[in-house]
Design a protein around this motif. Structure first.
Motif, mmCIF file in Angstrom:
data_model
loop_
_atom_site.group_PDB
_atom_site.id
_atom_site.type_symbol
_atom_site.label_atom_id
_atom_site.label_comp_id
_atom_site.label_asym_id
_atom_site.label_seq_id
_atom_site.Cartn_x
_atom_site.Cartn_y
_atom_site.Cartn_z
ATOM 1 N N UNK A 210 0.836 -1.212 0.000
ATOM 2 C CA UNK A 210 0.000 0.000 0.000
ATOM 3 C C UNK A 210 0.867 1.256 0.000
ATOM 4 N N UNK A 211 1.915 1.259 0.823
ATOM 5 C CA UNK A 211 2.807 2.416 0.888
ATOM 6 C C UNK A 211 3.441 2.689 -0.469
ATOM 7 N N UNK A 212 3.929 1.638 -1.126
ATOM 8 C CA UNK A 212 4.541 1.809 -2.441
ATOM 9 C C UNK A 212 3.540 2.353 -3.459
ATOM 10 N N UNK A 217 1.962 6.594 -6.904
ATOM 11 C CA UNK A 217 0.860 7.303 -7.565
ATOM 12 C C UNK A 217 1.182 8.770 -7.802
ATOM 13 N N UNK A 218 2.094 9.343 -7.009
ATOM 14 C CA UNK A 218 2.417 10.770 -7.122
ATOM 15 C C UNK A 218 3.626 11.027 -8.031
ATOM 16 N N UNK A 219 4.155 9.981 -8.591
ATOM 17 C CA UNK A 219 5.431 10.086 -9.293
ATOM 18 C C UNK A 219 5.434 11.127 -10.415
ATOM 19 N N UNK A 220 4.394 11.137 -11.234
ATOM 20 C CA UNK A 220 4.378 12.015 -12.410
ATOM 21 C C UNK A 220 4.438 13.487 -12.044
ATOM 22 N N UNK A 239 -2.492 15.158 -11.650
ATOM 23 C CA UNK A 239 -1.590 14.213 -12.309
ATOM 24 C C UNK A 239 -1.341 12.967 -11.468
ATOM 25 N N UNK A 240 -1.892 12.916 -10.275
ATOM 26 C CA UNK A 240 -1.737 11.736 -9.437
ATOM 27 C C UNK A 240 -2.547 10.583 -10.024
ATOM 28 N N UNK A 241 -2.050 9.376 -9.867
ATOM 29 C CA UNK A 241 -2.690 8.175 -10.414
ATOM 30 C C UNK A 241 -3.795 7.727 -9.449
ATOM 31 N N UNK A 242 -5.030 8.080 -9.782
ATOM 32 C CA UNK A 242 -6.145 7.810 -8.869
ATOM 33 C C UNK A 242 -6.414 6.314 -8.717
ATOM 34 N N UNK A 243 -6.150 5.526 -9.757
ATOM 35 C CA UNK A 243 -6.370 4.079 -9.656
ATOM 36 C C UNK A 243 -5.386 3.459 -8.660
ATOM 37 N N UNK A 270 -0.159 7.515 6.679
ATOM 38 C CA UNK A 270 0.244 8.912 6.457
ATOM 39 C C UNK A 270 0.140 9.247 4.976
ATOM 40 N N UNK A 271 0.651 8.365 4.123
ATOM 41 C CA UNK A 271 0.600 8.597 2.676
ATOM 42 C C UNK A 271 -0.843 8.677 2.189
ATOM 43 N N UNK A 272 -1.727 7.851 2.766
ATOM 44 C CA UNK A 272 -3.130 7.858 2.361
ATOM 45 C C UNK A 272 -3.804 9.179 2.726
ATOM 46 N N UNK A 273 -3.456 9.753 3.872
ATOM 47 C CA UNK A 273 -4.035 11.040 4.264
ATOM 48 C C UNK A 273 -3.586 12.157 3.317
ATOM 49 N N UNK A 274 -2.334 12.103 2.874
ATOM 50 C CA UNK A 274 -1.890 13.078 1.868
ATOM 51 C C UNK A 274 -2.651 12.878 0.556
ATOM 52 N N UNK A 275 -2.831 11.616 0.162
ATOM 53 C CA UNK A 275 -3.502 11.327 -1.106
ATOM 54 C C UNK A 275 -4.977 11.708 -1.060
ATOM 55 N N UNK A 276 -5.569 11.676 0.121
ATOM 56 C CA UNK A 276 -7.004 11.944 0.273
ATOM 57 C C UNK A 276 -7.331 13.434 0.232
#
Length: 392
Positions: A210-212, A217-220, A239-243, A270-276
Motif C-alpha cells: 500500500x505504501x509503495x 501514484x504521485x510520481x508524475x 496528475x496523481x494516479x487515482x487508480x 500517512x501517505x493515504x491522508x496526503x492522497x485523500x
C-alpha cells in the motif's frame, strides 16, 4: 524503455525456475547461473519458436545447463553423482518457491546493497547489466557484488526460515532507488512486493505494498519539465494516479482491519491522508501527527521524529514544530532542511535562507541539492528586496 511481453514473462517465471533447480539439489550460485543461461537462450529462441510450456522449457534448459557445468567441474563430482539422472522433460511443478528465494536473498550475512542486487537478479529476473545501469556502476563492479552475494548464501539450506522484516526492508530499499537507466526500480519493487503479497498473508506485507502504491501514484507530479523537484504542497494533484491511490487505500484498509499494526502500515496511513486531501491546504495534519505518534511508538526512530516535527508544525504552527525539532540531534539527515522550512513559516527569512544553504551543502542527491539551493536563493532575493520570484 518498455519491457517486451517475453521479458515480462521471463521475469515472472524466474523465481519458480530457480526454486525447482535448488530443490533438485543444485546450490544457489550454480542454479542461478544456469537459470541466467537459460534466460539468454530463451531470448534467442522464443521469438521464432515459442514454447507451449514456457516454465517447463526454462526448467529443462536450465537443468541441462547446470548438469553441463557440474560435469565440467571435477570439484563437484559428488554433486554430479547425485543428480546424474536427468529428469524427463515435462510440465514444470506448480510449487511456488518465490517466498523462500526472498528469504535467501535477504540473508542477514549480506550487506543491504548486496541483498538488493541479489533480489533483483534472482527474484526480479533482471540482468547484471540492467542492475548496474540502475545503480550507475560499471557492469563488472555489479557482477562482482552479485558473485560475492551468491557465494555468501550458497551454503544456506533452502528451507532455512527467513526473516520477513529483512525481506520487507530490502524491498523498501529497492523502491527508494527510484529510476535510472532502462530499469524503473520503483515499479520493479511494486511488482516484487505484489509477488510477495501473493505468497504470504501478512498485514505488514500488505502495508508495504500500500505504501509503495500510494507513493508511486504521485510520481508524475514530483518533478518539473526541467527535472527540478516539486514539493508535495506544490504538486499538480490532477496528475496523481487515482487508480493506484484507490488500490493502495483498499489494500491498507484490509491490513489495518486485522489489528496488527506495523511500521509500513502506519507509513501508508500517512501517505493515504496526503492522497485523500484535494489540496495541500485541506490535509488532515492532526491525524497525520497521530499516525506519527504510532510510528514513534513502533520504531522510536529519530527520522520519524523529524518527520513528526514537520507535521506538528503544520498542525499546531511553526513554533510548535521548532520546539519538537529542538529535542532532536542537529546532525540528522534533512534536519537543516526541516528547520529552514519551519523558520520560513514563522517569518524568520534570514535564518531560513542560511539553513537552506546549509542543507543544500549537505545533500547527496543532486536534484534535492538544486531544490534547496533555489530555496535559499529565493529567500535571499526577498531579503534584498528583489521580490518572491527569483530562484523559483
Amino acid at each position: 524503455m518498455t519491457p517486451s511481453m517475453d521479458e515480462v514473462l521471463l521475469r515472472t517465471l524466474t523465481p519458480g525456475v530457480l526454486g525447482v533447480l535448488v530443490r533438485r539439489g543444485a546450490d544457489f550460485a550454480a542454479a542461478e547461473d544456469a537459470v541466467q543461461d537459460a534466460l539468454v537462450e530463451a531470448v534467442r529462441v522464443w521469438p521464432e519458436d515459442p514454447p507451449r510450456d514456457p516454465k517447463g522449457w526454462l526448467v529443462t534448459v536450465a537443468w541441462r545447463k547446470f548438469l553441463d557445468a557440474a560435469r565440467a567441474d571435477t570439484a563437484r563430482r559428488r554433486r554430479e553423482d547425485r543428480v546424474e539422472e536427468e529428469p524427463e522433460p515435462g510440465p514444470a511443478p506448480a510449487a511456488d518457491d518465490t517466498l523462500q528465494l526472498y528469504f535467501l536473498c535477504a540473508h542477514p550475512s549480506l550487506t543491504p546493497s548486496s541483498a538488493v542486487a541479489l533480489t533483483l537478479r534472482a527474484v526480479g529476473g533482471l540482468t547484471t547489466r540492467q542492475i548496474a545501469q540502475a545503480y550507475l556502476v560499471p557492469e563488472a563492479t555489479m557482477a562482482q557484488r552479485i558473485s560475492r552475494a551468491k557465494r555468501t548464501v550458497s551454503g544456506v539450506r533452502f528451507d532455512t526460515p527467513g526473516d520477513l522484516a529483512t525481506v520487507l526492508r530490502v524491498l523498501y530499499l529497492v523502491f527508494n532507488e527510484g529510476y535510472s537507466g532502462d530499469v524503473d526500480l520503483s515499479a520493479e519493487a511494486v511488482r516484487l512486493t505484489r509477488q510477495l503479497a501473493a505468497a504470504v498473508d501478512h498485514p505488514e506485507v500488505a502495508g508495504l505494498l500500500a505504501l509503495m502504491l500510494l507513493h508511486h501514484a504521485r510520481r508524475a507530479s514530483r518533478t518539473a519539465p526541467d527535472g527540478s523537484l516539486v514539493p508535495l504542497a506544490e504538486q499538480d494533484r490532477s496528475r496523481w494516479d487515482t487508480a493506484a491511490i484507490a488500490e493502495g487505500v483498499a489494500v491498507l484498509q484490509a491490513a489495518l482491519a486485522r489489528d496488527r499494526l506495523g511500521e509500513f502500515q502506519a507509513q501508508a496511513a500517512v501517505a493515504a491522508l496526503h492522497a485523500d486531501a484535494p489540496t495541500a491546504g485541506e490535509t488532515d495534519w492532526v491525524q497525520i501527527v497521530e499516525w506519527y505518534d504510532e510510528l514513534v511508538r513502533l520504531t522510536d526512530s529519530p527520522v520519524v521524529r523529524l518527520n513528526r516535527a514537520v507535521a506538528v508544525g503544520e498542525a499546531d504552527g511553526p513554533r510548535a514544530g521548532l520546539a519538537e525539532l529542538a529535542a532532536l540531534d542537529a546532525a540528522l539527515p534533512r534536519y537543516a532542511a526541516v528547520a529552514a522550512y519551519l523558520h520560513e513559516r514563522e517569518g524568520d527569512l534570514a535564518t531560513a535562507a542560511r539553513l537552506y544553504a546549509e542543507a543544500a551543502h549537505q545533500a547527496s542527491d543532486l536534484a534535492e541539492r538544486d531544490h534547496l539551493t533555489r530555496q535559499a536563493a529565493r529567500l535571499n532575493a526577498r531579503l534584498r528586496g528583489g521580490g518572491d520570484e527569483e530562484g523559483r
